[in-house]
Design a protein around this motif. Structure first.
Motif, PDB file in Angstrom:
ATOM      1  N   VAL A  13      37.875  37.751  42.607  1.00 62.03           N
ATOM      2  CA  VAL A  13      37.940  36.918  41.552  1.00 62.03           C
ATOM      3  C   VAL A  13      36.767  36.920  40.436  1.00 62.03           C
ATOM      4  O   VAL A  13      35.733  37.086  41.132  1.00 62.03           O
ATOM      5  CB  VAL A  13      38.240  35.456  41.996  1.00 62.03           C
ATOM      6  CG1 VAL A  13      38.466  34.420  40.956  1.00 62.03           C
ATOM      7  CG2 VAL A  13      39.322  35.292  42.992  1.00 62.03           C
ATOM      8  N   GLU A  15      34.630  34.886  38.030  1.00 63.35           N
ATOM      9  CA  GLU A  15      34.706  33.499  37.307  1.00 63.35           C
ATOM     10  C   GLU A  15      34.539  33.427  35.837  1.00 63.35           C
ATOM     11  O   GLU A  15      35.068  32.583  35.215  1.00 63.35           O
ATOM     12  CB  GLU A  15      33.444  32.830  38.114  1.00 63.35           C
ATOM     13  CG  GLU A  15      33.583  31.919  39.122  1.00 63.35           C
ATOM     14  CD  GLU A  15      33.777  32.891  40.342  1.00 63.35           C
ATOM     15  OE1 GLU A  15      33.509  34.026  40.468  1.00 63.35           O
ATOM     16  OE2 GLU A  15      34.614  32.546  41.296  1.00 63.35           O
ATOM     17  N   GLN A 264      26.687  28.904  39.908  1.00 61.47           N
ATOM     18  CA  GLN A 264      27.228  30.132  40.533  1.00 61.47           C
ATOM     19  C   GLN A 264      26.272  30.419  41.513  1.00 61.47           C
ATOM     20  O   GLN A 264      24.970  31.181  40.980  1.00 61.47           O
ATOM     21  CB  GLN A 264      27.942  31.264  39.806  1.00 61.47           C
ATOM     22  CG  GLN A 264      28.775  30.830  38.595  1.00 61.47           C
ATOM     23  CD  GLN A 264      29.671  31.870  38.078  1.00 61.47           C
ATOM     24  OE1 GLN A 264      30.130  32.454  39.312  1.00 61.47           O
ATOM     25  NE2 GLN A 264      29.605  32.152  36.916  1.00 61.47           N
ATOM     26  N   SER A 266      26.994  32.254  44.315  1.00 61.99           N
ATOM     27  CA  SER A 266      27.629  33.144  45.607  1.00 61.99           C
ATOM     28  C   SER A 266      26.624  34.330  46.225  1.00 61.99           C
ATOM     29  O   SER A 266      25.906  34.957  45.383  1.00 61.99           O
ATOM     30  CB  SER A 266      28.794  33.833  44.841  1.00 61.99           C
ATOM     31  OG  SER A 266      28.502  34.551  43.525  1.00 61.99           O
ATOM     32  N   ASN A 288      30.509  28.131  42.461  1.00 60.94           N
ATOM     33  CA  ASN A 288      30.864  29.319  43.202  1.00 60.94           C
ATOM     34  C   ASN A 288      30.214  29.535  44.156  1.00 60.94           C
ATOM     35  O   ASN A 288      28.933  29.975  43.968  1.00 60.94           O
ATOM     36  CB  ASN A 288      30.988  30.391  42.231  1.00 60.94           C
ATOM     37  CG  ASN A 288      31.478  31.703  42.697  1.00 60.94           C
ATOM     38  OD1 ASN A 288      31.536  31.954  43.803  1.00 60.94           O
ATOM     39  ND2 ASN A 288      31.141  32.648  41.779  1.00 60.94           N
ATOM     40  N   GLU A 290      31.068  31.687  46.789  1.00 60.73           N
ATOM     41  CA  GLU A 290      31.511  32.604  47.791  1.00 60.73           C
ATOM     42  C   GLU A 290      30.493  33.705  48.313  1.00 60.73           C
ATOM     43  O   GLU A 290      29.432  33.908  47.791  1.00 60.73           O
ATOM     44  CB  GLU A 290      32.333  33.891  46.545  1.00 60.73           C
ATOM     45  CG  GLU A 290      32.631  35.134  47.120  1.00 60.73           C
ATOM     46  CD  GLU A 290      33.950  35.798  46.579  1.00 60.73           C
ATOM     47  OE1 GLU A 290      34.520  35.326  45.469  1.00 60.73           O
ATOM     48  OE2 GLU A 290      34.446  37.033  46.944  1.00 60.73           O
ATOM     49  N   TYR A 310      36.819  23.531  39.797  1.00 59.20           N
ATOM     50  CA  TYR A 310      36.975  25.069  40.153  1.00 59.20           C
ATOM     51  C   TYR A 310      35.823  25.300  41.317  1.00 59.20           C
ATOM     52  O   TYR A 310      34.836  25.013  41.130  1.00 59.20           O
ATOM     53  CB  TYR A 310      36.521  25.782  39.057  1.00 59.20           C
ATOM     54  CG  TYR A 310      36.664  27.166  39.561  1.00 59.20           C
ATOM     55  CD1 TYR A 310      37.667  28.194  38.745  1.00 59.20           C
ATOM     56  CD2 TYR A 310      35.828  27.986  40.178  1.00 59.20           C
ATOM     57  CE1 TYR A 310      37.939  29.402  38.892  1.00 59.20           C
ATOM     58  CE2 TYR A 310      35.802  29.338  40.516  1.00 59.20           C
ATOM     59  CZ  TYR A 310      36.819  29.995  39.842  1.00 59.20           C
ATOM     60  OH  TYR A 310      37.121  31.439  40.166  1.00 59.20           O
ATOM     61  N   ASN A 312      35.076  27.937  44.429  1.00 55.57           N
ATOM     62  CA  ASN A 312      35.252  29.232  44.866  1.00 55.57           C
ATOM     63  C   ASN A 312      34.412  29.117  46.488  1.00 55.57           C
ATOM     64  O   ASN A 312      33.206  29.123  46.446  1.00 55.57           O
ATOM     65  CB  ASN A 312      34.797  30.361  44.184  1.00 55.57           C
ATOM     66  CG  ASN A 312      35.172  31.677  44.768  1.00 55.57           C
ATOM     67  OD1 ASN A 312      35.274  31.778  45.866  1.00 55.57           O
ATOM     68  ND2 ASN A 312      34.821  32.659  43.774  1.00 55.57           N
ATOM     69  N   ASN A 314      35.596  31.694  48.935  1.00 58.67           N
ATOM     70  CA  ASN A 314      36.029  32.833  49.426  1.00 58.67           C
ATOM     71  C   ASN A 314      34.748  33.369  50.347  1.00 58.67           C
ATOM     72  O   ASN A 314      33.526  33.339  50.268  1.00 58.67           O
ATOM     73  CB  ASN A 314      36.234  33.945  48.444  1.00 58.67           C
ATOM     74  CG  ASN A 314      37.465  33.792  47.849  1.00 58.67           C
ATOM     75  OD1 ASN A 314      38.427  33.180  48.188  1.00 58.67           O
ATOM     76  ND2 ASN A 314      37.685  34.411  46.628  1.00 58.67           N
ATOM     77  N   ASN A 336      39.560  28.733  45.914  1.00 58.28           N
ATOM     78  CA  ASN A 336      39.477  29.964  46.413  1.00 58.28           C
ATOM     79  C   ASN A 336      38.839  29.681  47.996  1.00 58.28           C
ATOM     80  O   ASN A 336      37.713  29.758  48.324  1.00 58.28           O
ATOM     81  CB  ASN A 336      38.750  31.052  45.712  1.00 58.28           C
ATOM     82  CG  ASN A 336      39.318  31.331  44.349  1.00 58.28           C
ATOM     83  OD1 ASN A 336      40.459  31.169  44.119  1.00 58.28           O
ATOM     84  ND2 ASN A 336      38.317  31.444  43.566  1.00 58.28           N
TER      85      ASN A 336
END
Lengths: 581, 98
Positions: A13, A15, A264, A266, A288, A290, A310, A312, A314, A336
């Motif tokens: 994915v 973003e 983000q 991640s 995010n 992840e 949203y 994430n 993962n 996710n």
């Protein structure tokens, strides 16, 4: 097997594309560099495409073609109004015709944008002409260039710059950053993948009070530097993906950035403890995490983020423990959870997330019993079940998700009988059935899905008989059938799929030159792969009409690189990537 | 050719070009002048003066209008632009939204 692995990687994915669509300027990755350098070359006034070029376009095209002659005659373009010289330089950049010499002709033209991101050859000696635009300059993109700290010195006079990208400029260090001190109008700053920037250099950021977007993705030395962001209360988007130096303590200074909408982090070292600092950021829409070492315990802090839509998670090593907190994230639209250690038990808690439009459960330990909990998520448009234990019994629970546009069932237990239950999902555009249990029978059950634009039958056991069903899928833009069961007779049924831009028929070792003849009318094809077949140099001649072709793979065929190169130079001007090479 | 189907474009030097109205309307600026209700005198008389556009440039622009109509009807030929006219032509094209 190798093929399967590489395909998996493509499904990650991104973003940036999720939220912004394909945004040119700030979503470039280093991997797209070859695309830009190769595809933009030789872009011509569109011929035969029906749209009449404006007189302005014709003039700009003319100047681009004879740029040296114009520079010889006029020396520079200062006599032109700014909006015209801006269009000329944009054209030169887009077509890769701008050189250090021609850039000089634009000195003092009061240009507003100089976006040389990923442009070949940009170095310090270019900066003087760029900074001569002075206070007019609003946007500068030097990403991927060889600009160093000394290149940053002249740039400091352009104090009105709003957008600045220095991503992938690994020769710029803390010393270069110092010159950004006066950029009080800066709203977007991108410093992706710079390993020289440290916490010390980042103190300059505290002056950039109007900053809205800051991108420090893959900067490995910024631990401790986020304290300088404390006062940047206008900040709405912060990207520190893949900064593996970032720890919990780096989250603390973010706790006051109450305007943050996107964060983000991640692949950092942030744990549940760090996430707790984010509790007050009530405007956060996207988070995010992840690949962060967080557990379901962080969901307590996350559920305080009322605007969050949203999320994430993962590859976070989640287990079912604490997953009941998911039920509090009622506003989520995208979730996710791929590559986590969660089971059907966790899916119970997703039942109430009625706003969900996209759910990723790739490689989770879920199976048929869990699917019943998804049955009520009627807004789902995208569902990723790849590499799970979901089988045909589970599929019936999602057969009522009428809004589904994208469904991935690759490497699941779903077989032909399961596909019969998907017949009602007429909104489907993308369907991935890359799995050995799927055969012609399963495909025949799907002929009502006439809206399909992407169909992946990579490993499915489709034979010539099955290809008769393809005529129902007239809108297909991409098609992969690589199970080995096709002959030329099957390819004949693809003749009318004229919307196809991607066709992969590799591993069908019985395909011959006749196949090439059969697909010669698919003139929209951009990517073609018929590796591991019996195609010969003689067959190459048939694909001359495929003028849009950019990528051609005929590995392990009786085709030589020399012949492909010949074809490229005579008939396939857009071909940039080919095998064998 | 009926008079109401034509327009007169007048260059800086006073040179007059009488061309089809639908050709002139390739230019968004001229189209606005000719179609906006009332106010513009150009709308009534079908005459547009371009005190900033020289005769050779205006001639080239008229050629472009007709070339553009041909292009739209499927006859896609090349439009030649003399190098020495290019910069001035661009400024006019900019003004005419062409």
């Amino acid at each position: 097997m190798g093929g399967a692995c590489s395909r998996k990687r493509d499904q990650q994915v991104n973003e940036e594309t999720v939220l912004r669509g394909v945004n040119g300027k700030y979503s470039k990755s280093s991997s797209s560099k070859w695309l830009r350098t190769s595809f933009r070359l030789g872009v011509d006034i569109p011929q035969g495409s029906g749209k009449c070029p404006s007189l302005m376009e014709l003039c700009i095209h003319k100047i681009r073609k004879d740029i040296d002659a114009y520079i010889n005659k006029y020396k520079d373009f200062t006599m032109l109004p700014r909006d015209i010289s801006q269009q000329i330089i944009n054209e030169l950049i887009d077509s890769h015709c701008l050189t250090e010499v021609s850039l000089e002709a634009f000195r003092d033209c009061a240009l507003q944008d100089i976006n040389l991101g990923e442009y070949p050859g940009v170095k310090d000696s270019w900066i003087d002409a760029i900074s001569s635009q002075g206070s007019s300059l609003l946007s500068v993109d030097l990403s991927g260039s060889d600009v160093t700290d000394s290149g940053m010195v002249p740039l400091k006079d352009c104090e009105n710059i709003q957008d600045l990208s220095l991503s992938y400029c690994d020769q710029i260090s803390d010393n270069g950053l110092k010159h950004l001190r006066g950029f009080s109008n800066l709203t977007s700053l991108s410093l992706k993948k710079n390993n020289s920037i440290t916490a010390q250099g980042m103190c300059v950021l505290s002056n950039l009070l109007n900053l809205i977007n800051l991108d420090l993705e893959r900067c490995s030395g910024i631990h401790g530097g986020l304290v300088h962001l404390k006062g940047l209360t206008k900040l709405e988007s912060l990207n520190i993906r893949c900064c593996n130096c970032i720890t919990d303590s780096d989250m603390k200074p973010l706790s006051g950035l109450t305007n943050l909408k996107e964060l983000q982090i991640s692949c950092s070292k942030v744990t549940d403890l760090g996430v707790a600092y984010l509790k007050g950021l009530s405007k956060l829409v996207l988070v995010n995490m992840e690949g962060c070492p967080v557990t379901a315990a962080c969901l307590g802090s996350i559920s305080a983020l009322v605007a969050l839509s949203y999320l994430n998670l993962n590859r976070c090593n989640f287990s079912d423990d604490g997953c009941e907190k998911f039920s509090g994230l009622e506003n989520l639209r995208v979730l996710n959870l791929g590559f986590n250690n969660i089971t059907n038990v966790c899916l119970v808690h997703l039942k109430g997330l009625s706003h969900l439009e996209s759910l990723n459960l790739d490689s989770c330990r879920i199976g048929d019993e869990g699917m019943v909990h998804l049955a009520g998520l009627v807004r789902l448009k995208s569902l990723e079940l790849s590499d799970t234990l979901v089988g045909s019994n589970g599929i019936r629970h999602i057969s009522g998700l009428a809004n589904l546009e994208s469904l991935n069932l690759s490497f699941t237990e779903v077989n032909d009988s399961g596909l019969r239950k998907l017949g009602g999902l007429t909104s489907l555009k993308s369907l991935n059935l890359d799995s050995r249990q799927i055969t012609d029978t399963g495909l025949a059950a799907l002929t009502g899905l006439t809206g399909l634009t992407h169909l992946d039958l990579f490993g499915a056991r489709i034979t010539d008989f099955g290809t008769n069903c393809l005529r129902y899928f007239k809108n297909l833009q991409s098609l992969e059938i690589c199970g080995g069961g096709l002959t030329d007779a099957g390819v004949k049924n693809m003749k009318d799929l004229t919307s196809l831009t991607l066709l992969n028929l590799s591993q069908n070792s019985n395909l011959t030159d006749k196949t090439m003849e059969m697909i010669s009318g698919l003139t929209r094809l951009v990517s073609l792969n018929i590796s591991n077949s019996r195609i010969t140099n003689a067959g190459l001649q048939h694909i001359k009409p495929l003028k849009n072709l950019r990528s051609l793979s005929l590995e392990s065929c009786k085709v030589t690189a020399t012949e492909i190169k010949k074809l490229q130079s005579t008939s396939l001007p857009n071909l940039v990537s080919f095998r064998p090479e | 050719m009926k008079k109401e189907d034509t327009v007169k474009l007048i260059s800086a030097e006073g040179f007059e070009f009488v061309i089809d109205k639908n050709a002139a309307m390739v230019s968004q600026t001229i189209r606005n002048m000719l179609t906006s209700p009332g106010s513009f005198s150009e709308t009534q008389h079908g005459v547009v003066r371009f005190p900033e556009i020289s005769t050779p440039i205006l001639e080239k622009i008229c050629q472009y209008f007709y070339w553009s109509l041909q292009f739209a009807s499927g006859k896609e030929t090349e439009f030649y632009i003399e190098p020495e006219l290019t910069l001035e032509l661009m400024m006019a094209a900019n003004y005419l939204h062409t």
